[in-house]
Design a protein around this motif. Structure first.
Motif, PDB file in Angstrom:
ATOM      1  N   PRO A  99       0.808  -1.204   0.000  1.00 28.27           N
ATOM      2  CA  PRO A  99       0.000   0.000   0.000  1.00 28.27           C
ATOM      3  C   PRO A  99       0.847   1.263   0.000  1.00 28.27           C
ATOM      4  CG  PRO A  99      -0.588  -1.452   1.849  1.00 28.27           C
ATOM      5  CD  PRO A  99       0.597  -2.025   1.185  1.00 28.27           C
ATOM      6  N   LEU A 100       0.223   2.327  -0.418  1.00 21.86           N
ATOM      7  CA  LEU A 100       0.917   3.602  -0.566  1.00 21.86           C
ATOM      8  C   LEU A 100       1.450   4.099   0.770  1.00 21.86           C
ATOM      9  CD1 LEU A 100      -1.587   5.383  -2.971  1.00 21.86           C
ATOM     10  CD2 LEU A 100       0.497   4.137  -3.554  1.00 21.86           C
ATOM     11  N   LYS A 101       2.615   4.694   0.713  1.00 22.35           N
ATOM     12  CA  LYS A 101       3.275   5.230   1.897  1.00 22.35           C
ATOM     13  C   LYS A 101       2.452   6.365   2.491  1.00 22.35           C
ATOM     14  CE  LYS A 101       7.715   7.165   3.244  1.00 22.35           C
ATOM     15  NZ  LYS A 101       9.010   7.627   2.758  1.00 22.35           N
ATOM     16  N   ARG A 102       2.287   6.326   3.814  1.00 28.48           N
ATOM     17  CA  ARG A 102       1.549   7.379   4.520  1.00 28.48           C
ATOM     18  C   ARG A 102       2.378   8.659   4.578  1.00 28.48           C
ATOM     19  NH1 ARG A 102      -3.140   5.604   7.494  1.00 28.48           N
ATOM     20  NH2 ARG A 102      -3.164   7.654   8.438  1.00 28.48           N
ATOM     21  N   ALA A 103       1.692   9.760   4.865  1.00 28.21           N
ATOM     22  CA  ALA A 103       2.298  11.079   5.000  1.00 28.21           C
ATOM     23  C   ALA A 103       2.931  11.542   3.687  1.00 28.21           C
ATOM     24  CB  ALA A 103       3.312  11.112   6.144  1.00 28.21           C
ATOM     25  N   CYS A 104       2.369  11.064   2.568  1.00 31.61           N
ATOM     26  CA  CYS A 104       2.852  11.429   1.240  1.00 31.61           C
ATOM     27  C   CYS A 104       1.671  11.577   0.298  1.00 31.61           C
ATOM     28  CB  CYS A 104       3.758  10.333   0.678  1.00 31.61           C
ATOM     29  SG  CYS A 104       5.279  10.071   1.582  1.00 31.61           S
ATOM     30  N   VAL A 105       1.927  12.229  -0.829  1.00 33.85           N
ATOM     31  CA  VAL A 105       0.931  12.337  -1.885  1.00 33.85           C
ATOM     32  C   VAL A 105       1.439  11.562  -3.089  1.00 33.85           C
ATOM     33  CG1 VAL A 105      -0.311  13.900  -3.437  1.00 33.85           C
ATOM     34  CG2 VAL A 105       0.077  14.559  -1.052  1.00 33.85           C
TER      35      VAL A 105
ATOM     36  N   LEU B 189      -8.006  -1.000   1.374  1.00 32.26           N
ATOM     37  CA  LEU B 189      -6.915  -1.424   2.246  1.00 32.26           C
ATOM     38  C   LEU B 189      -6.740  -0.504   3.447  1.00 32.26           C
ATOM     39  CD1 LEU B 189      -4.372  -2.682  -0.414  1.00 32.26           C
ATOM     40  CD2 LEU B 189      -5.947  -4.020   0.988  1.00 32.26           C
ATOM     41  N   ALA B 190      -7.167   0.754   3.321  1.00 30.82           N
ATOM     42  CA  ALA B 190      -7.109   1.687   4.457  1.00 30.82           C
ATOM     43  C   ALA B 190      -8.137   1.292   5.520  1.00 30.82           C
ATOM     44  CB  ALA B 190      -7.339   3.114   3.991  1.00 30.82           C
ATOM     45  N   ARG B 191      -9.287   0.758   5.087  1.00 23.22           N
ATOM     46  CA  ARG B 191     -10.363   0.284   5.965  1.00 23.22           C
ATOM     47  C   ARG B 191     -10.842   1.333   6.958  1.00 23.22           C
ATOM     48  NH1 ARG B 191      -8.216  -5.432   7.894  1.00 23.22           N
ATOM     49  NH2 ARG B 191      -6.368  -5.112   6.676  1.00 23.22           N
TER      50      ARG B 191
ATOM     51  N   GLY C   9      -0.228  16.140   8.512  1.00 24.24           N
ATOM     52  CA  GLY C   9      -1.364  15.374   9.012  1.00 24.24           C
ATOM     53  C   GLY C   9      -1.146  13.874   9.058  1.00 24.24           C
ATOM     54  N   LYS C  10       0.033  13.419   8.591  1.00 26.75           N
ATOM     55  CA  LYS C  10       0.335  11.983   8.521  1.00 26.75           C
ATOM     56  C   LYS C  10      -0.764  11.227   7.770  1.00 26.75           C
ATOM     57  CE  LYS C  10       3.159  12.063  12.662  1.00 26.75           C
ATOM     58  NZ  LYS C  10       3.339  13.473  12.639  1.00 26.75           N
ATOM     59  N   THR C  11      -1.208  11.830   6.674  1.00 25.83           N
ATOM     60  CA  THR C  11      -2.293  11.322   5.856  1.00 25.83           C
ATOM     61  C   THR C  11      -1.761  10.974   4.473  1.00 25.83           C
ATOM     62  OG1 THR C  11      -3.814  12.761   7.043  1.00 25.83           O
ATOM     63  CG2 THR C  11      -4.574  11.914   4.957  1.00 25.83           C
ATOM     64  N   THR C  12      -2.415  10.030   3.812  1.00 31.43           N
ATOM     65  CA  THR C  12      -2.055   9.665   2.455  1.00 31.43           C
ATOM     66  C   THR C  12      -2.941  10.419   1.475  1.00 31.43           C
ATOM     67  OG1 THR C  12      -1.436   7.457   3.191  1.00 31.43           O
ATOM     68  CG2 THR C  12      -1.807   7.745   0.829  1.00 31.43           C
ATOM     69  N   GLY C  13      -2.333  11.038   0.488  1.00 30.34           N
ATOM     70  CA  GLY C  13      -3.067  11.712  -0.574  1.00 30.34           C
ATOM     71  C   GLY C  13      -2.885  10.956  -1.877  1.00 30.34           C
ATOM     72  N   LEU C  14      -3.957  10.923  -2.671  1.00 27.19           N
ATOM     73  CA  LEU C  14      -3.886  10.270  -3.972  1.00 27.19           C
ATOM     74  C   LEU C  14      -4.573  11.153  -4.999  1.00 27.19           C
ATOM     75  CD1 LEU C  14      -3.106   7.847  -5.725  1.00 27.19           C
ATOM     76  CD2 LEU C  14      -5.295   6.802  -5.094  1.00 27.19           C
ATOM     77  N   CYS C  15      -3.811  11.641  -5.970  1.00 27.10           N
ATOM     78  CA  CYS C  15      -4.346  12.477  -7.042  1.00 27.10           C
ATOM     79  C   CYS C  15      -4.605  11.607  -8.259  1.00 27.10           C
ATOM     80  CB  CYS C  15      -3.352  13.573  -7.419  1.00 27.10           C
ATOM     81  SG  CYS C  15      -3.009  14.744  -6.098  1.00 27.10           S
ATOM     82  N   ILE C  16      -5.839  11.639  -8.749  1.00 30.26           N
ATOM     83  CA  ILE C  16      -6.191  10.957  -9.993  1.00 30.26           C
ATOM     84  C   ILE C  16      -6.058  11.996 -11.095  1.00 30.26           C
ATOM     85  CG2 ILE C  16      -7.982   9.755 -11.275  1.00 30.26           C
ATOM     86  CD1 ILE C  16      -9.196   8.969  -8.550  1.00 30.26           C
ATOM     87  N   LEU C  17      -5.151  11.741 -12.024  1.00 32.14           N
ATOM     88  CA  LEU C  17      -4.821  12.725 -13.053  1.00 32.14           C
ATOM     89  C   LEU C  17      -4.904  12.118 -14.453  1.00 32.14           C
ATOM     90  CD1 LEU C  17      -1.561  13.994 -11.380  1.00 32.14           C
ATOM     91  CD2 LEU C  17      -3.623  15.342 -11.627  1.00 32.14           C
ATOM     92  N   PRO C  18      -5.179  12.961 -15.447  1.00 37.37           N
ATOM     93  CA  PRO C  18      -5.016  12.492 -16.827  1.00 37.37           C
ATOM     94  C   PRO C  18      -3.526  12.224 -17.101  1.00 37.37           C
ATOM     95  CG  PRO C  18      -6.404  14.444 -16.750  1.00 37.37           C
ATOM     96  CD  PRO C  18      -5.796  14.286 -15.387  1.00 37.37           C
ATOM     97  N   GLU C  19      -3.253  11.345 -18.024  1.00 40.50           N
ATOM     98  CA  GLU C  19      -1.875  10.979 -18.384  1.00 40.50           C
ATOM     99  C   GLU C  19      -1.034  12.214 -18.683  1.00 40.50           C
ATOM    100  OE1 GLU C  19       1.016   8.104 -19.013  1.00 40.50           O
ATOM    101  OE2 GLU C  19      -1.076   7.519 -18.843  1.00 40.50           O
TER     102      GLU C  19
ATOM    103  N   PRO D 141      -9.758  -7.912   3.626  1.00 40.44           N
ATOM    104  CA  PRO D 141      -9.348  -7.018   2.534  1.00 40.44           C
ATOM    105  C   PRO D 141      -7.875  -7.140   2.153  1.00 40.44           C
ATOM    106  CG  PRO D 141     -10.769  -5.860   4.054  1.00 40.44           C
ATOM    107  CD  PRO D 141     -10.468  -7.194   4.682  1.00 40.44           C
ATOM    108  N   ALA D 142      -7.018  -7.447   3.108  1.00 39.28           N
ATOM    109  CA  ALA D 142      -5.591  -7.576   2.807  1.00 39.28           C
ATOM    110  C   ALA D 142      -5.305  -8.757   1.887  1.00 39.28           C
ATOM    111  CB  ALA D 142      -4.797  -7.712   4.102  1.00 39.28           C
ATOM    112  N   ASP D 143      -6.197  -9.742   1.845  1.00 35.42           N
ATOM    113  CA  ASP D 143      -6.011 -10.921   0.999  1.00 35.42           C
ATOM    114  C   ASP D 143      -6.680 -10.790  -0.362  1.00 35.42           C
ATOM    115  OD1 ASP D 143      -4.639 -12.165   3.073  1.00 35.42           O
ATOM    116  OD2 ASP D 143      -6.461 -13.087   3.877  1.00 35.42           O
TER     117      ASP D 143
END
Length: 190
Positions: free
Chosen positions: A10-16, A34-36, A115-125, A178-180
């Motif tokens: 899973p994606l590293k926390r505290a990062c975007v 996976l964050a649940r 914030g020790k939060t994970t950010g995920l940007c959905i972007l066009p290519e 969910p992890a499986d």
């Protein structure tokens, strides 16, 4: 090149992080599963397509999704920055329709760190920021051996802390843990 997916996901926390491709929404849903925990999904309201939390039920409980519809990308970035800095939700997903400049990307990274939060940007290519920790290109893959295929090809195309890799993965929503549910599989036969 293949390495252990656990080194990058899973994606590293505290990062975007960023994701593009026709499988980006599925990738985002798997991250949420996976964050649940509760998540915030931010998108511009003018878009004709709709994110329906019930449609994500194969991934996570729809009650865990807070959907924010904003007027513009500037407002979306402001809401994302505040949510990341606050740290009340472990995952903030933001759908963007225009390029993300270095300043905006850096502001999101600093907010995620605070914030020790994970950010995920959905972007066009091709519209990513140099500030992103990782960038993924995700696509669905036809598998002639499985008519109900959830086969996806995930490519790690930018990684500030490691190598670039790719995997074929399959999501199986019927597994109790969910992890499986996410499995790395062999590429489909041609």
């Amino acid at each position: 090149m293949r390495t252990d997916i656990a080194l990058s996901f899973p994606l590293k926390r505290a990062c975007v992080h960023e994701v593009c491709g026709n499988g980006a929404l599925g990738f985002s849903a798997i991250c949420a599963a996976l964050a649940r925990e509760q998540m915030l999904w931010i998108r511009e309201r003018w878009r004709s397509d709709v994110v329906n939390p019930v449609g994500l039920a194969a991934y996570l409980d729809p009650a865990l999704i807070l959907l924010a519809q904003v007027v513009s990308q500037a407002e979306a970035l402001a809401v994302a920055e505040e949510a990341l800095r606050d740290g009340a939700v472990p995952l903030v997903v933001i759908e963007l329709t225009r390029p993300l400049n270095l300043t905006a990307g850096r502001r999101l990274q600093l907010a995620a760190q605070a914030g020790k939060t994970t950010g995920l940007c959905i972007l066009p290519e091709g519209m990513g920021s140099h500030a992103a920790t990782t960038r993924w290109r995700c696509s669905s893959v036809f598998d002639s051996q499985d008519a109900d295929s959830t086969l996806m090809h995930w490519e790690l195309i930018k990684n500030k802390s490691g190598t670039l890799c790719d995997w074929y993965v399959r999501w199986t929503p019927t597994k109790p843990n969910p992890a499986d549910r996410l499995a790395v599989v062999s590429p489909p036969r041609q």
